[in-house]
Write a protein that holds these residues in place. Structure first.
Motif, short mmCIF file in Angstrom:
data_model
loop_
_atom_site.label_atom_id
_atom_site.label_comp_id
_atom_site.label_asym_id
_atom_site.label_seq_id
_atom_site.Cartn_x
_atom_site.Cartn_y
_atom_site.Cartn_z
N GLN A 177 0.88 -1.17 0.00
CA GLN A 177 0.00 0.00 0.00
C GLN A 177 0.91 1.22 0.00
O GLN A 177 1.78 1.37 0.86
N LEU A 178 0.70 2.10 -0.97
CA LEU A 178 1.56 3.28 -1.11
C LEU A 178 0.85 4.49 -0.50
O LEU A 178 -0.36 4.58 -0.58
N HIS A 179 1.60 5.40 0.05
CA HIS A 179 1.08 6.65 0.63
C HIS A 179 0.00 6.35 1.68
O HIS A 179 -1.18 6.44 1.39
N ASP A 180 0.39 5.99 2.87
CA ASP A 180 -0.59 5.68 3.92
C ASP A 180 -1.54 6.85 4.17
O ASP A 180 -1.11 7.99 4.30
N ASN A 181 -2.81 6.52 4.28
CA ASN A 181 -3.81 7.47 4.78
C ASN A 181 -3.78 8.86 4.16
O ASN A 181 -4.04 9.84 4.82
N THR A 182 -3.45 8.96 2.91
CA THR A 182 -3.59 10.26 2.25
C THR A 182 -4.55 10.05 1.08
O THR A 182 -4.95 8.93 0.80
N SER A 183 -4.89 11.15 0.43
CA SER A 183 -5.81 11.02 -0.69
C SER A 183 -5.15 10.29 -1.86
O SER A 183 -5.80 9.88 -2.78
#
Ligand SMILES: [Zn+2]
Lengths: 91, 1003
Positions: free
Chosen positions: B73-79
């Motif tokens: 999963q790339l870029h945790d918890n961002t749009s």
């Protein structure tokens, strides 16, 4: 997505066209003379062939003209394109 | 980290440019040019995820887009967060944040791991068998399974990135910039053909670009140096466009291909602002050359999935291209020569190779002798039977293969290692070829499927065509490309090739074990956890076709489409069933080759561009006057105009009352308008409408109903005779385009002899409808020069006139049952005329009303709305509109169908009015209508189509369709609702002013 050679505009992408079902089904001149079965034959019965099929197409997002094509439904190869009222150039 | 797994002076990595990134909340360092996978391996991290079904620890297995395990999963918890990204493909940048997927709560402690222990009871088809029945069980399990299975998280906010689509037309498209693609591009472009070369990687040259071995030479140069010169040369060619980071997703018929060009994913986030992230290329190529290479096969043995087990070619790539070792104590396991190249690459860098396990008994190649010279132990005729270590391989045991390769014999030998490279030979990457409709043939010699019949003007070259040796690749590429492009001249003469590889191979699809099959976990599909055992079970249960086995075992159904294991699945099936390879079909690869983001697919068609929005010329006035809008097709129509604190119901009640008591004004510009001209216009209308048109006088209007050939109501509207050979037809708002299309169809194909011309003029005119008892006074003030007396301007007639200097048409027609005038004026004057009507109507309480009030007013009159009160099963007779069907006309569209045995039945659903016992109770549209609720099952007689509270009648009214309803006037029926049964009485559908007196009402 195949290319269709519109007889009026030339080669265009399929997305510009709308399919109109089997070609060469003539609307009966005197529908009221027909039995229920004969009318149903015209109204409902259409072929759905794997292989060479004669079809009506409309250049819906272009010249809006209707015309016929001969298409092999198994590989989408278009064998001929011809105007309404013309005889199919291939069998 | 104490271990030094990074080596100096690699080709791809810039060691002067250090990059920090986060993986599972810990900070690590890598270099510019690294993929996330190479950077993690350099930090000695192999464990990156958990498998889908058994939640077994899984590591990086490949170095390319075929990766089944290292899914993150790339870029945790961002749009921007994105699931299912392959660590082997993503290039690292400063600030990259990634985390493991498929594990909960963490990669090191995973609850789903219990499935691994339970695996004897989780065979193929387990999910289907257990959870789909009984249904109530699935509901209970679903939450737990979904949460622990974990397919990554989708972003919760809108995507901040920009995407676009682009069309490209070229003479020759070459897919893949490995050695054969580069050569083909040079031949094509140098012969004057407009050529496009694409490759999914950030660099050109494929695997040959790091082929630095002394044992591989072209014309006396090290192969990689030879290729570098070629790349240098083609980068200057004018006819050639090269796109890297561009992966072809789909290869459709007619050489139409979709490719994704990745433009910003390798940049730090702050450098992506206002740049296009992905571009979807829609490529039309006259000729296509596939040079997509080959994918190394794994080997299928017990516990072949532990972290630390990689493809041998991947280990070589990490060493030669990224300068990263995958372990300090390596073992290779192979059935062919290519693993020896990997071994020698390691030796060259001083990395320890503990042993090579080779299925073959006789090995005879320069590379193997070189390996022996370097004191690598080679176990000939051996196989791995098991591996050890939970989160990382720490050892394995091997046994000797029997002569026929079906059994293991002798003593078990245990060896230690921290990395195992496997090589089962190569599989041509024919995915795009088969997508395009290409047929494969099986080559027995080395057990590969290769292209056989091309469905379009295309060619496969290099290893995707089954040419694996440098000699075959160079020679065959030149000769076949020349022939395919029909050119004679190339810069390539003869090739002097030196290679250490011998082509021999011992192919065993499922390697034998000392355990019974039921006790082994030999993974065939790593992403979906399908084992050899599962495939054999499927065959035992009667599945034969590969497509069925695939679905039952989920082999090849993951995001990687089984790029690694599909061949083994086919092999195991054919061995078990005793059939030839390919006899049960080869699996079909479907687009996209690698997953596409939704952003790429939709491009710019997001937000307000998602669909076309049509606004009337009066739209701004509606906005300024607080209208609420509803979507009608692509149109925005004013729905109602709430005042102060009014809710919808209150606003609609007020608007409806005003329209009948004083005056109402409606923006009807969206109604379809078709201009009809020609000497046969009257005859044409006669044929398309159910009623007679030839006798309609010039200046008169008539309501018409249009049917389909099957007798069902298709559209309705008022048509006006403007002149001898000139009509203007109005259609429903939603039906406009279809009606025009249908009329054109008849004119062009059935009745070409008719002299009739059709033009859509919907957008040319603004249409303003003023209705109500004061309408005449208001309209007389707007157009003072026109005589509005009932004698001169009766109901259902029209006048040409002017407002100021501007010509317009005024029709006296009514959809509300009130006296009503409709002004049609050139669109750009629409708003000012509307404002004038408002101004002149002020003293008469003129009230703008929207579509909701319009619907209520017409329902009071029992006027139908096509598409609401009708579906495609209602004839005019069903609608109680017999009056509009001409008995005299010989023919019209749909006439013959009105007396088919089916359409004349008495018990067809027919339109009726419905009145509730309690006049305050408003029915729900769509509610079912029944007669007897005690009967089981309850017979459904029909449904409610329109329902309102009428402020003019002070009661609830509804229209509905009921079986045999025409004969049921006065009868009681029941509308069963969730908490109650509502009693209704069948009534005439006209609730108000049946005599039509209001059309001429005077106040
Ligand atoms: Zn056209």
């Amino acid at each position: 997505m195949f290319l269709i050679n519109c007889p009026f505009c030339g080669e265009r992408e399929q997305s510009e066209f709308k399919a109109g079902g089997e070609a060469h089904i003539k609307r009966p001149k005197q529908p009221t003379e027909l039995s229920d079965d004969e009318w149903a034959e015209f109204l409902f019965m259409r072929k759905n062939i794997k292989g060479v099929q004669f079809e009506r197409w409309n250049h819906a997002h272009g010249c809006r003209k209707w015309f016929n094509i001969v298409r092999d439904t198994s590989n989408d190869q278009i064998k001929a394109v011809y105007k309404m009222g013309e005889k199919p150039p291939v069998k | 980290m104490s271990k030094n797994l990074r080596f100096k002076s690699s080709k791809q990595v810039d060691e002067t440019y250090r990059i920090s990134f986060k993986f599972n909340n810990k900070t690590y360092y890598g270099y510019k040019g690294d993929t996330l996978a190479s950077a993690l391996l350099a930090n000695d991290i192999h464990l990156v995820g958990r498998s889908f079904k058994y939640h077994r620890p899984r590591g990086i297995m490949t170095a390319g887009s075929e990766e089944p395990n290292a899914i993150i999963q790339l870029h945790d918890n961002t749009s921007r967060t994105e699931p299912n990204v392959r660590a082997t493909e993503i290039e690292i940048y400063e600030g990259l944040v990634a985390s493991s997927q498929n594990c909960w709560p963490s990669v090191n402690f995973d609850i789903g791991g219990i499935n691994n222990i339970l695996s004897p009871i989780l065979p193929a088809g387990f999910y289907y068998k257990t959870f789909m029945w009984p249904k109530s069980f699935w509901e209970k399990y679903e939450y737990f399974i979904r949460k622990s299975a974990g397919l990554g998280k989708s972003p919760k906010e809108a995507d901040p990135d920009i995407y676009e689509h682009k069309y490209i037309h070229c003479d020759v498209l070459i897919i893949g910039a490995g050695i054969s693609g580069i050569m083909a591009a040079k031949i094509s472009a140098k012969n004057g053909l407009k050529t496009l070369l694409v490759d999914e990687k950030s660099f050109l040259g494929g695997s040959t670009i790091y082929d630095n071995s002394e044992f591989s030479k072209i014309n006396n140069q090290i192969t990689s140096s030879w290729l570098e010169k070629e790349i240098n040369e083609i980068s200057k060619l004018e006819n050639l466009e090269i796109k890297t980071r561009t992966s072809v997703a789909a290869f459709h018929g007619y050489n139409f291909l979709l490719a994704r060009e990745n433009l910003t994913d390798h940049l730090p986030i702050d450098q992506r602002e206002n740049k296009i992230r992905h571009r979807l290329l829609k490529i039309r190529a006259k000729k296509v050359i596939s040079a997509t290479g080959a994918i190394e096969r794994p080997l299928i043995f017990d516990n072949n999935d532990r972290p630390g087990i990689l493809l041998s070619s991947a280990i070589k790539k990490y060493i030669d291209l990224y300068g990263v070792a995958c372990g300090e104590n390596n073992i290779l396991f192979t059935n062919n020569d290519t693993a020896y190249e990997t071994a020698l690459s390691m030796v060259q860098r001083g990395i320890k190779v503990n042993a090579i396990i080779d299925n073959r008994e006789d090995i005879d190649s320069k590379l193997s002798y070189e390996a022996e010279k370097n004191n690598i132990r080679i176990f000939k005729g051996y196989t791995v039977v098991d591996t050890y270590g939970y989160k990382r391989i720490n050892g394995l045991s091997i046994m000797e293969l029997s002569k026929d390769g079906q059994k293991v014999i002798g003593k078990k030998i245990r060896l230690s290692c921290d990395s195992l490279g496997v090589s089962g030979g190569w599989t041509p990457a024919v995915h795009l070829f088969t997508q395009s409709g290409g047929k494969l043939k099986f080559r027995e010699d080395d057990q590969v499927f290769i292209p056989n019949k091309y469905p379009s003007d295309q060619l496969s070259i290099g290893s995707c065509n089954g040419d694996f040796s440098l000699e075959e690749i160079t020679t065959n590429t030149v000769s076949s490309v020349k022939k395919f492009l029909n050119v004679n001249n190339t810069d390539y003469k003869t090739f002097e090739i030196i290679t250490g590889i011998n082509k021999s191979k011992r192919n065993i699809w499922l390697l034998p074990s000392d355990k019974i099959l039921g006790k082994t976990k030999s993974f065939v599909d790593f992403q979906n956890d399908a084992t050899a055992k599962d495939i054999k079970l499927a065959l035992r249960e009667g599945f034969r076709s590969i497509e069925h086995v695939k679905r039952y075992t989920t082999t090849g159904m993951g995001t990687d489409q089984g790029k690694l294991g599909n061949m083994h699945a086919l092999g195991i099936i054919s061995e078990t069933a005793g059939t030839k390879m390919g006899e049960h079909g080869t699996t079909t690869f479907r687009p996209p080759y690698t997953p596409l983001t939704f952003g790429t697919i939709v491009g710019r068609n997001v937000g307000e561009f998602f669909d076309i929005i049509r606004r009337t010329p009066i739209h701004d006035w509606h906005v300024e006057n607080n209208a609420k809008f509803e979507n009608v097709g692509q149109w925005k129509r004013a729905w109602y105009y709430p005042k102060a604190n009014e809710n919808m119901h209150q606003a609609v009640q007020r608007e409806s009352k005003a329209a009948r008591d004083c005056a109402g004004i409606l923006d009807a510009s969206t109604l379809g308008k078709i201009d009809i001209q020609g000497t046969d216009a009257s005859e044409f209308l006669n044929r398309v409408y159910t009623n007679a048109w030839s006798k309609l006088a010039i200046g008169k209007c008539r309501y018409g109903l249009m049917l389909n050939e099957d007798g069902m109501v298709y559209d309705d509207g008022v048509t006006t005779r403007l002149d001898e050979n000139h009509y203007i037809m109005t259609t429903t708002t939603g039906g406009a385009a279809n009606v025009l299309g249908k009329l054109e169809d008849y004119l062009q194909t059935e009745w070409p002899e008719l002299d009739v011309y059709l033009s859509s003029v919907t957008d040319h005119y603004a249409t303003i409808s003023v209705c109500g008892p004061h309408s005449k006074k208001i309209i007389s003030k707007v157009i003072p020069d026109l005589d509005f007396s009932d004698e001169k301007f009766p109901h259902m007639s029209f006048k040409n006139t002017k407002i100021g200097q501007v010509k317009c048409r005024v029709m006296r027609i009514s959809f509300t049952g009130e006296q009503s005038y409709e002004i049609n004026i050139q669109s750009n004057y629409g708003k000012s005329v509307w404002e004038k009507c408002m101004e002149e109507g002020k003293d008469f309480n003129i009230t703008p009303y929207g579509t909701e009030t319009m619907h209520l007013l017409r329902a009071e009159k029992g006027f139908i709305i096509v598409g609401q009160d009708t579906d495609a099963t209602m004839t005019p007779i069903d609608l109680q509109m017999d009056w509009i069907v001409s008995k005299k006309k010989y023919d019209f569209i749909g006439k013959r169908s009105l007396y088919r045995s089916d359409t004349i039945k008495d018990d067809r659903k027919q339109l009726v009015g419905l009145l509730t016992e309690n006049p305050e109770e408003v029915l729900e549209e769509g509610a079912q209508i029944v007669a007897d609720i005690k009967k089981s099952p309850i017979e459904m007689l029909g449904h409610v189509t329109s329902s309102y509270y009428s402020p003019n009648l002070n009661k609830s009214i509804a229209l509905g369709v009921v079986k045999g309803g025409k004969k049921m006037i006065g009868q009681k029926l029941i509308i069963p609702m969730e908490n109650k049964n509502i009693n209704v009485t069948v009534a005439d559908p006209v609730f108000l002013d049946k005599e039509g007196e209001r059309l001429n009402a005077k106040l």
